[in-house]
Design an enzyme around this catalytic site. Structure first.
Site, mmCIF file in Angstrom:
data_model
loop_
_atom_site.group_PDB
_atom_site.id
_atom_site.type_symbol
_atom_site.label_atom_id
_atom_site.label_comp_id
_atom_site.label_asym_id
_atom_site.label_seq_id
_atom_site.Cartn_x
_atom_site.Cartn_y
_atom_site.Cartn_z
ATOM 1 N N GLN A 296 -4.614 -1.894 9.787
ATOM 2 C CA GLN A 296 -4.836 -3.289 9.090
ATOM 3 C C GLN A 296 -5.330 -4.338 9.922
ATOM 4 O OE1 GLN A 296 -3.768 -3.555 5.885
ATOM 5 N NE2 GLN A 296 -3.883 -5.976 5.961
ATOM 6 N N ASP B 67 -11.207 2.870 4.452
ATOM 7 C CA ASP B 67 -11.590 1.627 4.380
ATOM 8 C C ASP B 67 -13.025 1.289 4.401
ATOM 9 O OD1 ASP B 67 -9.974 -0.611 4.212
ATOM 10 O OD2 ASP B 67 -9.596 -0.753 6.196
ATOM 11 N N LYS C 120 0.805 -1.068 0.146
ATOM 12 C CA LYS C 120 -0.088 -0.045 0.038
ATOM 13 C C LYS C 120 0.869 1.307 0.034
ATOM 14 C CE LYS C 120 -3.718 -2.374 2.337
ATOM 15 N NZ LYS C 120 -4.238 -2.839 3.279
HETATM 16 N N1 GUN Z 1 -6.837 -6.834 5.895
HETATM 17 C C1 GUN Z 1 -7.299 -7.482 4.708
HETATM 18 N N2 GUN Z 1 -7.963 -6.885 3.918
HETATM 19 C C2 GUN Z 1 -8.039 -5.606 4.467
HETATM 20 C C3 GUN Z 1 -8.808 -4.399 3.967
HETATM 21 O O1 GUN Z 1 -9.194 -4.224 3.066
HETATM 22 N N3 GUN Z 1 -8.446 -3.426 5.169
HETATM 23 C C4 GUN Z 1 -8.099 -3.627 6.132
HETATM 24 N N4 GUN Z 1 -7.825 -2.592 7.060
HETATM 25 N N5 GUN Z 1 -7.469 -4.603 6.659
HETATM 26 C C5 GUN Z 1 -7.466 -5.538 5.879
#
Ligand code: GUN
Length: 289
Positions: free
Chosen positions: A103, A126, A59
């Site tokens: 995350q 998110d 990311k």
């Molecule tokens: N862990 C796996 N996919 C995601 C996501 O799209 N957002 C977040 N915050 N954690 C994740």
């Protein structure tokens, strides 16, 4: 005589993501030329899950490539919920931060719903806060979860008709299954939400014009589950014998499906791209006051 095989398009999610990222980079360059600071995403990682650490690096790399700032807060697995909520409060107040991503999964002892509730909905890129989930349910503007947005963008860019289509979503998570079901319904698809207790899942899938598999069961969706010409979107990721596999038998559905997303370079790059897109939207919304 059996029907001739269909030439299945195996979607190149990375190529689609790169198209979209080029558009985002242009938007950011415009802001920089106008003398503004770049948008900024802050990612928070708690603990040492190697998969999560690798996603976070991906990311941040994606941010840098389009001219977006990013920062990482890496907290130990022993972090208390209170310490994490205090950090979120600081980030919520920081006017230099446009988007915050915590995350998932979080270590045991930290309630993910409490964390989602603590985030400023304007910075919740998110789409996980109750406010943004509620806005989705009501059909009001707000940040949507990135994977569901990525799925919709893949369908749109491959010209898959949604109006009146029968869509089957396998999996009912708050981060994928539920929001993607709502987005499909808002695009006038007729949506069946399936899960581990669904009876005759194969039979339900055989009716579908669109299948979104987001359940984490390796190669669950087989060739004979797919109606000729259906669009098959694979969101699942599981480890089998040390290798990552999706929820769809990709090779098996080739020749039957109209499109299929592979588990690598499929939905994943689009998820990251929609995160960038949400962060840029959050930045522009802040500028607009
Ligand atoms: N862990 C796996 N996919 C995601 C996501 O799209 N957002 C977040 N915050 N954690 C994740």
């Amino acid at each position: 005589m059996s029907a001739p095989p269909i030439e299945t398009v195996v979607v190149d999610g990375l190529a689609l993501a790169n198209e979209l990222r080029a558009e985002l980079a242009k938007r950011i360059a415009g802001h920089i030329e106008a003398g503004r600071r770049p948008p900024k995403l802050v990612v928070v990682l708690v603990g040492d899950d190697p998969a999560s650490a690798s996603y976070i690096k991906g990311k941040q790399r994606a941010c840098a490539r389009i001219g977006m700032d990013s920062a990482e807060h890496h907290l130990p697995a022993s972090t208390s919920q209170k310490q994490l909520l205090d950090l979120i409060d600081t980030l919520n107040r920081d006017t230099g931060v446009d988007g915050i991503l915590v995350q998932l999964p979080l270590p045991k002892g930290i309630n993910a719903n409490a964390v989602a509730e603590a985030l400023d909905p304007a910075k919740d890129v998110d789409g996980l806060t109750p406010m943004n989930q509620g806005r989705l349910l009501l059909g009001e503007a707000g940040h949507r979860a990135c994977t569901p947005l990525g799925v919709m963008e893949i369908l749109r860019r491959n010209e898959i008709p949604l109006e009146g289509a029968l869509a089957v979503v396998i999996g009912r998570s708050a981060i994928v299954g539920k929001p993607v079901s709502l987005l499909l319904q808002q695009a006038n698809a007729t949506v069946t939400m399936c899960h581990s207790r669904t009876r005759d899942l194969a039979g339900v899938c055989r009716q579908a014009d669109i299948i979104v598999a987001a359940v984490g069961v390796p190669r669950l969706v087989q060739r004979d589950w797919v109606k000729p010409g259906a669009a098959v979107i694979d969101v699942g990721v599981s480890q089998v014998d040390g290798k990552l596999v999706g929820d769809v038998d990709t090779d098996g559905v080739c020749g039957v499906a109209r499109i299929v997303t592979p588990h690598r370079r499929g939905v994943g790059p689009m998820t990251i791209t929609l995160l960038l897109c949400n962060t840029l939207d959050a930045y522009e919304a802040r500028l607009a006051g």
